[in-house]
Design an enzyme around this catalytic site. Structure first.
Site, PDB file in Angstrom:
ATOM      1  N   CYS A 126       0.832  -1.198   0.000  1.00  9.99           N
ATOM      2  CA  CYS A 126       0.000   0.000   0.000  1.00  9.99           C
ATOM      3  C   CYS A 126       0.871   1.255   0.000  1.00  9.99           C
ATOM      4  O   CYS A 126       0.355   2.362   0.047  1.00  9.99           O
ATOM      5  CB  CYS A 126      -0.941  -0.003   1.205  1.00  9.99           C
ATOM      6  SG  CYS A 126      -0.085  -0.009   2.787  1.00  9.99           S
ATOM      7  N   GLU A 173      -2.944   0.117  -4.689  1.00 14.58           N
ATOM      8  CA  GLU A 173      -2.099  -0.972  -4.210  1.00 14.58           C
ATOM      9  C   GLU A 173      -1.146  -1.368  -5.333  1.00 14.58           C
ATOM     10  O   GLU A 173      -1.469  -1.212  -6.515  1.00 14.58           O
ATOM     11  CB  GLU A 173      -2.942  -2.189  -3.824  1.00 14.58           C
ATOM     12  CG  GLU A 173      -3.894  -1.963  -2.678  1.00 14.58           C
ATOM     13  CD  GLU A 173      -3.215  -1.941  -1.328  1.00 14.58           C
ATOM     14  OE1 GLU A 173      -2.460  -2.872  -1.015  1.00 14.58           O
ATOM     15  OE2 GLU A 173      -3.450  -0.980  -0.576  1.00 14.58           O
TER      16      GLU A 173
END
Length: 180
Positions: A126, A173
């Site tokens: 992330c 992501e």
């Protein structure tokens, strides 16, 4: 299959449980006790029995878990080690890591990098900054010297994919595959 899958920073076990039918065993690790309890409940609810979930900091438990299972990993097609009498259940090791924004601890990176038979690692991130930092650690040779027998070489990035889980936000992501 005869693959041992480590799901590092597994949370409630979603990734490992999804892949459990394709591997011999999943070992999930997470620091959050409630997440590990939920992972165990999810395994029970979904009748997945080839999983083990361990609560603890990855940097504290991964080196021991990798060592614990090392004796159970052998060459393709082998079933047991006559010298030690240890049954080799697994042909190879794969790791999937999904660390928090701070990335993986250096002890985890070192343990993964030095695990024999670990030739594939999937990194879910992330935070692109810590992914890049961890990727350098996984991919850089430790020295200019040739590898000693049994010493594991660096990983190489093979594929990367950005996954937009939050449309209309500045966040996505990243998933990167490393192999050696």
């Amino acid at each position: 299959g005869r693959t041992l899958l480590f799901d590092v920073c597994c949370g409630t076990g979603t990734i490992g449980l999804t892949l459990a039918a394709s591997v011999a065993k999943v070992v999930g690790v997470d620091i959050v006790a409630e997440a590990i309890e939920d992972a165990k409940a999810n395994a029970l609810r979904n009748k997945v029995t080839n999983v083990e979930f361990v609560c603890g900091k990855a940097e504290d438990v991964m080196p021991g878990l990798l060592s614990k299972y090392a004796a159970q990993v052998g060459e393709e097609g082998s079933c047991s080690d006559a010298a030690t009498g240890v049954e080799e259940k697994f042909a190879n090791v794969v790791a999937i890591v999904d660390p928090p924004r701070a990335g993986l601890h250096s002890k985890v990176l070192h343990a993964l990098r030095n695990t024999k038979h670990l030739n594939r690692l999937v990194y879910v991130s992330c935070n692109p900054k810590t992914l890049a930092e961890n990727a350098v650690e996984l991919c850089m040779p430790h020295s200019d010297e040739p590898l000693a027998p049994g010493q594991m070489g660096p990983f190489k990035p093979v594929k990367a994919l950005a996954v937009d889980l939050f449309p209309h936000a500045n966040h996505c992501e990243a998933v990167m595959l490393f192999e050696r």
